[in-house]
Design a protein around this motif. Structure first.
Motif, PDB file in Angstrom:
ATOM      1  N   ASN A 103       0.914  -1.063  -0.133  1.00 48.72           N
ATOM      2  CA  ASN A 103       0.115  -0.031   0.069  1.00 48.72           C
ATOM      3  C   ASN A 103       0.763   1.319   0.125  1.00 48.72           C
ATOM      4  O   ASN A 103       0.872   1.967   0.981  1.00 48.72           O
ATOM      5  N   ILE A 104       1.633   1.285  -1.028  1.00 52.02           N
ATOM      6  CA  ILE A 104       2.578   2.501  -1.173  1.00 52.02           C
ATOM      7  C   ILE A 104       2.538   3.086  -2.534  1.00 52.02           C
ATOM      8  O   ILE A 104       2.656   1.989  -3.508  1.00 52.02           O
ATOM      9  N   GLY A 105       2.706   4.347  -2.846  1.00 49.82           N
ATOM     10  CA  GLY A 105       3.045   4.796  -4.187  1.00 49.82           C
ATOM     11  C   GLY A 105       1.775   4.498  -5.387  1.00 49.82           C
ATOM     12  O   GLY A 105       0.889   4.469  -4.845  1.00 49.82           O
ATOM     13  N   ALA A 106       2.030   4.242  -6.519  1.00 54.29           N
ATOM     14  CA  ALA A 106       1.137   4.282  -7.543  1.00 54.29           C
ATOM     15  C   ALA A 106       0.239   2.982  -7.345  1.00 54.29           C
ATOM     16  O   ALA A 106      -0.683   2.919  -7.952  1.00 54.29           O
ATOM     17  N   ALA A 107       0.818   1.807  -6.593  1.00 51.55           N
ATOM     18  CA  ALA A 107       0.048   0.735  -6.532  1.00 51.55           C
ATOM     19  C   ALA A 107      -1.218   1.078  -5.943  1.00 51.55           C
ATOM     20  O   ALA A 107      -2.331   0.512  -6.342  1.00 51.55           O
ATOM     21  N   THR A 108      -1.492   2.095  -5.041  1.00 53.31           N
ATOM     22  CA  THR A 108      -2.682   2.311  -4.301  1.00 53.31           C
ATOM     23  C   THR A 108      -3.714   3.242  -5.367  1.00 53.31           C
ATOM     24  O   THR A 108      -4.871   3.153  -4.990  1.00 53.31           O
ATOM     25  N   ASP A 109      -3.088   3.750  -6.234  1.00 50.26           N
ATOM     26  CA  ASP A 109      -3.917   4.372  -7.527  1.00 50.26           C
ATOM     27  C   ASP A 109      -4.441   3.362  -8.322  1.00 50.26           C
ATOM     28  O   ASP A 109      -5.491   3.450  -8.880  1.00 50.26           O
ATOM     29  N   LEU A 110      -3.940   2.268  -8.591  1.00 54.08           N
ATOM     30  CA  LEU A 110      -4.025   1.208  -9.475  1.00 54.08           C
ATOM     31  C   LEU A 110      -4.976   0.078  -8.916  1.00 54.08           C
ATOM     32  O   LEU A 110      -5.869  -0.141  -9.654  1.00 54.08           O
ATOM     33  N   VAL A 111      -4.590  -0.241  -7.771  1.00 46.84           N
ATOM     34  CA  VAL A 111      -5.360  -1.668  -7.093  1.00 46.84           C
ATOM     35  C   VAL A 111      -6.365  -0.963  -6.142  1.00 46.84           C
ATOM     36  O   VAL A 111      -6.164  -0.119  -5.295  1.00 46.84           O
ATOM     37  N   THR A 112      -7.783  -1.336  -6.625  1.00 45.51           N
ATOM     38  CA  THR A 112      -8.669  -1.092  -5.513  1.00 45.51           C
ATOM     39  C   THR A 112      -8.959  -2.200  -4.669  1.00 45.51           C
ATOM     40  O   THR A 112      -9.450  -3.107  -5.124  1.00 45.51           O
ATOM     41  N   ASP A 113      -8.639  -2.083  -3.522  1.00 51.25           N
ATOM     42  CA  ASP A 113      -8.694  -3.141  -2.336  1.00 51.25           C
ATOM     43  C   ASP A 113     -10.126  -3.855  -2.356  1.00 51.25           C
ATOM     44  O   ASP A 113     -11.006  -3.081  -2.249  1.00 51.25           O
ATOM     45  N   GLY A 114      -9.826  -5.236  -2.608  1.00 49.29           N
ATOM     46  CA  GLY A 114     -11.429  -5.905  -2.759  1.00 49.29           C
ATOM     47  C   GLY A 114     -12.194  -5.693  -3.816  1.00 49.29           C
ATOM     48  O   GLY A 114     -13.200  -6.445  -3.943  1.00 49.29           O
ATOM     49  N   PHE A 115     -11.553  -5.165  -4.797  1.00 56.05           N
ATOM     50  CA  PHE A 115     -12.137  -5.272  -6.216  1.00 56.05           C
ATOM     51  C   PHE A 115     -11.430  -5.682  -7.100  1.00 56.05           C
ATOM     52  O   PHE A 115     -11.952  -6.667  -7.799  1.00 56.05           O
ATOM     53  N   ASN A 116     -10.161  -5.139  -7.388  1.00 59.17           N
ATOM     54  CA  ASN A 116      -9.279  -5.893  -8.632  1.00 59.17           C
ATOM     55  C   ASN A 116      -8.097  -6.408  -7.997  1.00 59.17           C
ATOM     56  O   ASN A 116      -7.098  -6.754  -8.667  1.00 59.17           O
ATOM     57  N   GLY A 117      -7.958  -6.509  -6.577  1.00 60.50           N
ATOM     58  CA  GLY A 117      -6.779  -6.884  -5.879  1.00 60.50           C
ATOM     59  C   GLY A 117      -6.890  -6.610  -4.452  1.00 60.50           C
ATOM     60  O   GLY A 117      -7.919  -6.346  -3.825  1.00 60.50           O
ATOM     61  N   ILE A 118      -5.835  -6.929  -3.755  1.00 65.04           N
ATOM     62  CA  ILE A 118      -5.792  -6.559  -2.252  1.00 65.04           C
ATOM     63  C   ILE A 118      -4.538  -5.933  -1.900  1.00 65.04           C
ATOM     64  O   ILE A 118      -3.386  -6.042  -2.451  1.00 65.04           O
ATOM     65  N   LEU A 119      -4.500  -5.088  -0.955  1.00 63.90           N
ATOM     66  CA  LEU A 119      -3.390  -4.270  -0.584  1.00 63.90           C
ATOM     67  C   LEU A 119      -2.804  -4.605   0.896  1.00 63.90           C
ATOM     68  O   LEU A 119      -3.741  -5.293   1.624  1.00 63.90           O
ATOM     69  N   PHE A 120      -1.555  -4.782   1.104  1.00 62.35           N
ATOM     70  CA  PHE A 120      -1.049  -5.041   2.349  1.00 62.35           C
ATOM     71  C   PHE A 120      -0.165  -4.073   2.895  1.00 62.35           C
ATOM     72  O   PHE A 120       0.245  -3.325   1.905  1.00 62.35           O
ATOM     73  N   GLU A 121      -0.060  -4.042   4.006  1.00 62.96           N
ATOM     74  CA  GLU A 121       0.905  -2.894   4.383  1.00 62.96           C
ATOM     75  C   GLU A 121       2.348  -2.893   4.094  1.00 62.96           C
ATOM     76  O   GLU A 121       3.152  -4.156   4.317  1.00 62.96           O
ATOM     77  N   ASN A 122       2.852  -1.956   3.673  1.00 61.58           N
ATOM     78  CA  ASN A 122       4.347  -1.970   3.062  1.00 61.58           C
ATOM     79  C   ASN A 122       5.372  -2.496   3.938  1.00 61.58           C
ATOM     80  O   ASN A 122       5.658  -1.918   5.133  1.00 61.58           O
TER      81      ASN A 122
END
Length: 199
Positions: free
Chosen positions: A124-143
């Protein structure tokens, strides 16, 4: 001035072909084998684990990746590969991992995954948070958090087939909406037209 700044994403070709997609239960990493890409974090999570991962790429941590693959049957190193091979691997994996610990300006690998209908588990850092919508097209984890990455991988594996299929469809719809060559052309033209209208 803010009104003079426009963000235009990159784009990739459409790689989706549902007839050739055969999802398996392994994860995939594609990228430079280096500290900033989160390779050590990745190896920490998968070494000694029952979860499977296939790794594509080259870089300064190549020896560490090869050693981990030799010591752990669940880690497979595939070397440096061309785009066609990578696209087929993206169609087969259950999800792509994007564990970068640095701030990426853009995640081309992420939208390449989306073009293959493949979800992304990303830091969950940088551009990844703009591209990946958590719970929709992917999952974010703590950097930088190996335990959280492991937890999110397990969470993904435990999802039922219908839930995963929703993610797969959402990934491809995200790509079609934002990251095709045609959409990028439209965005570029809109920027030029806006500039021409400004005094």
């Amino acid at each position: 001035p803010p009104e003079k700044i426009v963000i235009k994403p990159n784009f990739v070709e459409d790689n989706y072909a549902s007839a050739t997609i055969q999802r398996q239960d392994h994860f995939l990493f594609v990228g430079r084998l280096s500290e900033e890409k989160g390779i050590r974090l990745l190896l920490e999570v998968f070494a000694g684990s029952s979860k499977k991962i296939r790794i594509i790429g080259d870089g300064p941590l190549l020896a560490a990746v090869k050693n981990a693959a030799a010591a752990n049957s669940n880690i497979t190193y595939l070397g440096y590969q061309e785009k066609t091979f990578i696209s087929e691997e993206m169609k087969q994996c259950t999800a792509l991992l994007f564990p970068s610990v640095c701030i990426e300006t853009f995640g081309m690998t992420i939208i390449e995954a989306f073009s293959n209908g493949t979800p992304v588990i990303a830091s969950n850092i940088g551009a990844a948070t703009d591209l990946v919508t958590d719970g929709f097209n992917g999952i974010l984890f703590e950097n930088g958090n190996a335990r959280d990455l492991e937890t999110k991988c397990q969470l993904w594996l435990e999802k039922d087939a219908d839930d995963k299929n929703n993610f797969y469809q959402n990934c491809y719809s995200t790509f079609k909406e934002k990251y095709t060559p045609e959409r990028n052309y439209e965005l570029l033209l809109a920027i030029y037209k806006k500039c021409l209208r400004q005094p």
